[in-house]
Design a protein around this motif. Sequence first.
Motif, mmCIF file in Angstrom:
data_model
loop_
_atom_site.group_PDB
_atom_site.id
_atom_site.type_symbol
_atom_site.label_atom_id
_atom_site.label_comp_id
_atom_site.label_asym_id
_atom_site.label_seq_id
_atom_site.Cartn_x
_atom_site.Cartn_y
_atom_site.Cartn_z
ATOM 1 N N THR A 1 4.866 6.644 -15.055
ATOM 2 C CA THR A 1 6.247 7.991 -15.398
ATOM 3 C C THR A 1 6.717 7.836 -16.278
ATOM 4 O OG1 THR A 1 6.256 7.897 -12.662
ATOM 5 C CG2 THR A 1 8.026 8.610 -13.033
ATOM 6 N N MET A 2 7.561 6.857 -16.643
ATOM 7 C CA MET A 2 8.539 6.840 -17.744
ATOM 8 C C MET A 2 7.944 6.659 -18.793
ATOM 9 S SD MET A 2 11.937 5.515 -18.873
ATOM 10 C CE MET A 2 12.118 4.311 -17.055
ATOM 11 N N ALA A 3 6.617 6.238 -19.280
ATOM 12 C CA ALA A 3 5.786 7.319 -20.416
ATOM 13 C C ALA A 3 5.764 8.314 -20.551
ATOM 14 C CB ALA A 3 4.292 6.210 -20.635
ATOM 15 N N VAL A 4 5.798 9.194 -19.700
ATOM 16 C CA VAL A 4 6.281 10.411 -19.503
ATOM 17 C C VAL A 4 7.337 10.809 -20.348
ATOM 18 C CG1 VAL A 4 5.887 12.520 -18.533
ATOM 19 C CG2 VAL A 4 4.298 10.505 -18.242
ATOM 20 N N LEU A 5 8.809 10.289 -19.482
ATOM 21 C CA LEU A 5 10.142 10.313 -19.696
ATOM 22 C C LEU A 5 10.060 9.726 -20.811
ATOM 23 C CD1 LEU A 5 11.755 8.797 -16.513
ATOM 24 C CD2 LEU A 5 10.957 11.584 -17.407
ATOM 25 N N ASP B 1 1.429 11.171 -10.379
ATOM 26 C CA ASP B 1 0.785 12.315 -11.061
ATOM 27 C C ASP B 1 1.765 13.308 -10.940
ATOM 28 O OD1 ASP B 1 -2.007 10.164 -10.922
ATOM 29 O OD2 ASP B 1 -1.966 10.298 -8.470
ATOM 30 N N THR B 2 2.559 13.736 -10.239
ATOM 31 C CA THR B 2 3.387 14.628 -10.055
ATOM 32 C C THR B 2 3.663 14.693 -11.792
ATOM 33 O OG1 THR B 2 3.731 14.636 -8.012
ATOM 34 C CG2 THR B 2 5.299 16.243 -8.997
ATOM 35 N N ILE B 3 4.466 14.005 -12.401
ATOM 36 C CA ILE B 3 5.400 13.925 -13.168
ATOM 37 C C ILE B 3 4.164 14.244 -14.899
ATOM 38 C CG2 ILE B 3 6.593 12.832 -15.324
ATOM 39 C CD1 ILE B 3 7.797 13.594 -12.514
ATOM 40 N N GLN B 4 2.941 13.863 -14.089
ATOM 41 C CA GLN B 4 1.944 13.353 -15.754
ATOM 42 C C GLN B 4 1.137 14.788 -15.394
ATOM 43 O OE1 GLN B 4 -0.424 10.371 -14.677
ATOM 44 N NE2 GLN B 4 0.568 8.826 -15.831
ATOM 45 N N ALA B 5 1.301 15.741 -14.322
ATOM 46 C CA ALA B 5 0.575 16.739 -14.535
ATOM 47 C C ALA B 5 1.783 18.218 -14.813
ATOM 48 C CB ALA B 5 0.334 17.371 -12.267
ATOM 49 N N ALA B 6 3.313 17.904 -14.491
ATOM 50 C CA ALA B 6 3.930 18.696 -14.749
ATOM 51 C C ALA B 6 3.730 18.059 -16.667
ATOM 52 C CB ALA B 6 5.444 18.990 -14.512
ATOM 53 N N ALA B 7 3.923 17.554 -16.638
ATOM 54 C CA ALA B 7 3.822 17.510 -18.464
ATOM 55 C C ALA B 7 2.703 17.715 -19.137
ATOM 56 C CB ALA B 7 4.296 15.624 -19.194
ATOM 57 N N GLU C 1 0.819 -1.514 0.197
ATOM 58 C CA GLU C 1 0.000 -0.118 0.016
ATOM 59 C C GLU C 1 1.057 0.914 -0.020
ATOM 60 O OE1 GLU C 1 -3.791 1.612 0.270
ATOM 61 O OE2 GLU C 1 -3.234 -0.002 -0.005
ATOM 62 N N LEU C 2 1.656 0.624 0.808
ATOM 63 C CA LEU C 2 2.711 2.458 1.617
ATOM 64 C C LEU C 2 3.622 3.098 -0.485
ATOM 65 C CD1 LEU C 2 4.109 2.346 4.678
ATOM 66 C CD2 LEU C 2 2.639 3.238 3.664
ATOM 67 N N ILE C 3 3.930 1.586 -1.157
ATOM 68 C CA ILE C 3 4.632 1.857 -2.040
ATOM 69 C C ILE C 3 4.014 1.881 -3.448
ATOM 70 C CG2 ILE C 3 5.502 0.835 -4.092
ATOM 71 C CD1 ILE C 3 6.968 -1.873 -1.973
ATOM 72 N N ARG C 4 3.013 0.978 -3.305
ATOM 73 C CA ARG C 4 1.755 1.974 -4.664
ATOM 74 C C ARG C 4 1.482 3.618 -4.346
ATOM 75 N NH1 ARG C 4 -2.304 -1.716 -2.905
ATOM 76 N NH2 ARG C 4 -1.386 -3.189 -4.741
ATOM 77 N N ASP C 5 0.708 4.074 -3.272
ATOM 78 C CA ASP C 5 0.326 5.262 -3.279
ATOM 79 C C ASP C 5 1.890 6.121 -3.327
ATOM 80 O OD1 ASP C 5 -1.745 4.763 -1.950
ATOM 81 O OD2 ASP C 5 -1.157 5.380 0.363
ATOM 82 N N ALA C 6 3.366 5.726 -3.167
ATOM 83 C CA ALA C 6 4.530 6.889 -3.469
ATOM 84 C C ALA C 6 4.192 6.336 -5.134
ATOM 85 C CB ALA C 6 5.949 6.125 -2.875
ATOM 86 N N TYR C 7 4.370 5.539 -5.464
ATOM 87 C CA TYR C 7 3.506 5.378 -7.319
ATOM 88 C C TYR C 7 3.113 6.319 -8.163
ATOM 89 C CZ TYR C 7 8.693 1.961 -8.274
ATOM 90 O OH TYR C 7 9.371 1.678 -8.345
ATOM 91 N N ARG C 8 1.688 6.347 -7.602
ATOM 92 C CA ARG C 8 0.861 6.500 -8.129
ATOM 93 C C ARG C 8 0.923 8.428 -7.646
ATOM 94 N NH1 ARG C 8 -2.468 5.290 -11.765
ATOM 95 N NH2 ARG C 8 -0.677 7.663 -12.118
ATOM 96 N N SER C 9 1.782 8.801 -6.703
ATOM 97 C CA SER C 9 2.317 10.555 -5.943
ATOM 98 C C SER C 9 3.278 10.121 -7.324
ATOM 99 C CB SER C 9 2.062 10.535 -4.601
ATOM 100 O OG SER C 9 2.788 11.828 -4.882
#
Length: 221
Positions: free
Chosen positions: A130-134, A76-82, A65-73
């Motif tokens: 995240t990698m897709a955005v990069l 979302d942050t990288i996608q919003a920036a892009a 759950e913690l890892i999922r939350d971290a990757y989701r955050s």
Amino acid sequence: MAANTATPRERYRTQVRAEIKQHAWEQIATTGASALSLNAIAKQMGMSGPALYRYYASRDELITELIRDAYRSLADTIQAAAASGADLRALAYTLRAWALEDPQRYLLIYGTPVPGYHAPDDITLISGETMAVLLDASAALPGERPATPFDAHLEEHRHWAAGNPAPATVLHRALSFWTRVHGVLSLELAGHFTGMGFDPAQLFAAELDDLLNSPPNWTTS
């Protein structure tokens, strides 16, 4: 605004699970993820071990759950920036800001793996966002870089790109960006630059300059 249709019991369960996760993060910051103990969290919350296990059946479920939350955050942050027009350099600084905001969250997903833990497939899919955005940002860079033997290797080993049609040279760009940016961040957040006398932010900027401006990584023409 949509009405909250959750029952009082469901809302209470959500609240307790969130409190458990907060205690877990505090414990990880002190002892590390590998020493995470549900019984210790139960004691902090004034619960019995069996009572807490009604919310998380195992340590691995909580870590997931913690890892999922971290990757989701992060995704979302990288996608919003892009979506706001960030290029690869700006995405690097977005990633750094996210990492510095909560180093333990960053180190949980990019630090030393938790012994005996295996993440489920859905986490791999989230991290792939995240990698897709990069990859898209790497493809948008001007100029071309000469093909290398590793590019030929990537043509046969590109499943990690999740069907992205970019040529292997772009995949190589994205991987170079990903490994070098995370290399600097991981060393900084783990404290390996302490006492060396230089500013890690300046090193991060220099690495980006080298990646984005200097051959043989890729050239503008």
